[in-house]
Design a protein around this motif. Structure first.
Motif, PDB file in Angstrom:
ATOM      1  N   GLU A   1      -8.284  -2.079   0.984  1.00 29.73           N
ATOM      2  CA  GLU A   1      -8.061  -3.394   1.555  1.00 29.73           C
ATOM      3  C   GLU A   1      -9.392  -4.063   1.896  1.00 29.73           C
ATOM      4  O   GLU A   1     -10.225  -3.486   2.585  1.00 29.73           O
ATOM      5  CB  GLU A   1      -7.199  -3.250   2.811  1.00 29.73           C
ATOM      6  CG  GLU A   1      -6.691  -4.543   3.341  1.00 29.73           C
ATOM      7  CD  GLU A   1      -5.729  -4.355   4.501  1.00 29.73           C
ATOM      8  OE1 GLU A   1      -5.500  -5.355   5.192  1.00 29.73           O
ATOM      9  OE2 GLU A   1      -5.242  -3.240   4.724  1.00 29.73           O
TER      10      GLU A   1
ATOM     11  N   VAL B 293      -7.258  -2.551  -6.345  1.00 28.92           N
ATOM     12  CA  VAL B 293      -6.969  -1.303  -7.050  1.00 28.92           C
ATOM     13  C   VAL B 293      -8.004  -1.113  -8.152  1.00 28.92           C
ATOM     14  O   VAL B 293      -8.680  -2.064  -8.543  1.00 28.92           O
ATOM     15  CB  VAL B 293      -5.544  -1.290  -7.664  1.00 28.92           C
ATOM     16  CG1 VAL B 293      -4.476  -1.372  -6.591  1.00 28.92           C
ATOM     17  CG2 VAL B 293      -5.361  -2.396  -8.677  1.00 28.92           C
TER      18      VAL B 293
ATOM     19  N   THR C 115       0.833  -1.208   0.000  1.00 28.31           N
ATOM     20  CA  THR C 115       0.000   0.000   0.000  1.00 28.31           C
ATOM     21  C   THR C 115       0.862   1.251   0.000  1.00 28.31           C
ATOM     22  O   THR C 115       0.602   2.189  -0.760  1.00 28.31           O
ATOM     23  CB  THR C 115      -0.942  -0.001   1.226  1.00 28.31           C
ATOM     24  OG1 THR C 115      -1.803  -1.135   1.131  1.00 28.31           O
ATOM     25  CG2 THR C 115      -1.784   1.255   1.284  1.00 28.31           C
TER      26      THR C 115
ATOM     27  N   THR D 174      -5.443   2.456  -3.243  1.00 27.00           N
ATOM     28  CA  THR D 174      -5.693   1.065  -2.897  1.00 27.00           C
ATOM     29  C   THR D 174      -6.832   0.974  -1.886  1.00 27.00           C
ATOM     30  O   THR D 174      -7.150   1.951  -1.206  1.00 27.00           O
ATOM     31  CB  THR D 174      -4.450   0.405  -2.275  1.00 27.00           C
ATOM     32  OG1 THR D 174      -4.118   1.081  -1.061  1.00 27.00           O
ATOM     33  CG2 THR D 174      -3.273   0.443  -3.220  1.00 27.00           C
TER      34      THR D 174
ATOM     35  N   LEU E 102      -5.830  -6.892  -1.367  1.00 20.51           N
ATOM     36  CA  LEU E 102      -5.558  -5.506  -1.711  1.00 20.51           C
ATOM     37  C   LEU E 102      -6.133  -5.266  -3.098  1.00 20.51           C
ATOM     38  O   LEU E 102      -5.806  -5.982  -4.046  1.00 20.51           O
ATOM     39  CB  LEU E 102      -4.052  -5.227  -1.702  1.00 20.51           C
ATOM     40  CG  LEU E 102      -3.642  -3.774  -1.842  1.00 20.51           C
ATOM     41  CD1 LEU E 102      -4.149  -2.956  -0.654  1.00 20.51           C
ATOM     42  CD2 LEU E 102      -2.143  -3.644  -1.955  1.00 20.51           C
TER      43      LEU E 102
ATOM     44  N   LEU F 262       2.530   1.701  -3.471  1.00 18.13           N
ATOM     45  CA  LEU F 262       1.574   2.104  -4.500  1.00 18.13           C
ATOM     46  C   LEU F 262       1.073   3.525  -4.285  1.00 18.13           C
ATOM     47  O   LEU F 262       0.932   4.293  -5.247  1.00 18.13           O
ATOM     48  CB  LEU F 262       0.405   1.121  -4.556  1.00 18.13           C
ATOM     49  CG  LEU F 262       0.783  -0.283  -5.042  1.00 18.13           C
ATOM     50  CD1 LEU F 262      -0.378  -1.234  -4.866  1.00 18.13           C
ATOM     51  CD2 LEU F 262       1.258  -0.254  -6.474  1.00 18.13           C
ATOM     52  N   GLN F 263       0.804   3.902  -3.050  1.00 19.26           N
ATOM     53  CA  GLN F 263       0.361   5.273  -2.787  1.00 19.26           C
ATOM     54  C   GLN F 263       1.463   6.271  -3.118  1.00 19.26           C
ATOM     55  O   GLN F 263       1.180   7.378  -3.559  1.00 19.26           O
ATOM     56  CB  GLN F 263      -0.109   5.416  -1.343  1.00 19.26           C
ATOM     57  CG  GLN F 263      -1.447   4.750  -1.124  1.00 19.26           C
ATOM     58  CD  GLN F 263      -1.945   4.855   0.307  1.00 19.26           C
ATOM     59  OE1 GLN F 263      -1.210   5.212   1.224  1.00 19.26           O
ATOM     60  NE2 GLN F 263      -3.212   4.524   0.506  1.00 19.26           N
TER      61      GLN F 263
ATOM     62  N   ALA G 204       0.143  -1.314 -11.310  1.00 22.08           N
ATOM     63  CA  ALA G 204       0.339  -1.732  -9.919  1.00 22.08           C
ATOM     64  C   ALA G 204       1.070  -3.072  -9.855  1.00 22.08           C
ATOM     65  O   ALA G 204       1.973  -3.253  -9.030  1.00 22.08           O
ATOM     66  CB  ALA G 204      -1.005  -1.817  -9.206  1.00 22.08           C
TER      67      ALA G 204
END
Length: 71
Positions: A29, A50, A17, A27, A48, A20-21, A58
């Motif tokens: 969860e 997206v 997370t 994202t 997770l 990716l952020q 991702a």
């Protein structure tokens, strides 16, 4: 939303997370509170998710960071 990652390892989801952020990918969860059903043993996997438009990027980002997506 698409499933990016499914794991029982409690350290992978926060790590993925954060990565990716940092790249601007939102994202979400799933199954966070499922530990109530398994008695906090960690046997039920968390997922997770997206957005569909971010799935390919991702997966590539997680692969570059040695995080297995299972796909």
């Amino acid at each position: 939303m698409e499933e990016l990652l499914r794991t029982t390892d409690p350290t992978i989801i926060p790590w993925a997370t954060a990565i990716l952020q940092g790249e601007g990918i939102e994202t979400f969860e799933f199954d966070v509170h499922m530990s109530v059903l398994d008695g906090s043993m960690g046997i039920l996997p968390r997922r997770l998710m997206v957005a569909s438009r971010d799935l390919y990027l991702a997966r590539a980002i997680l692969k570059d960071n040695d995080i297995p997506t299972g796909k």
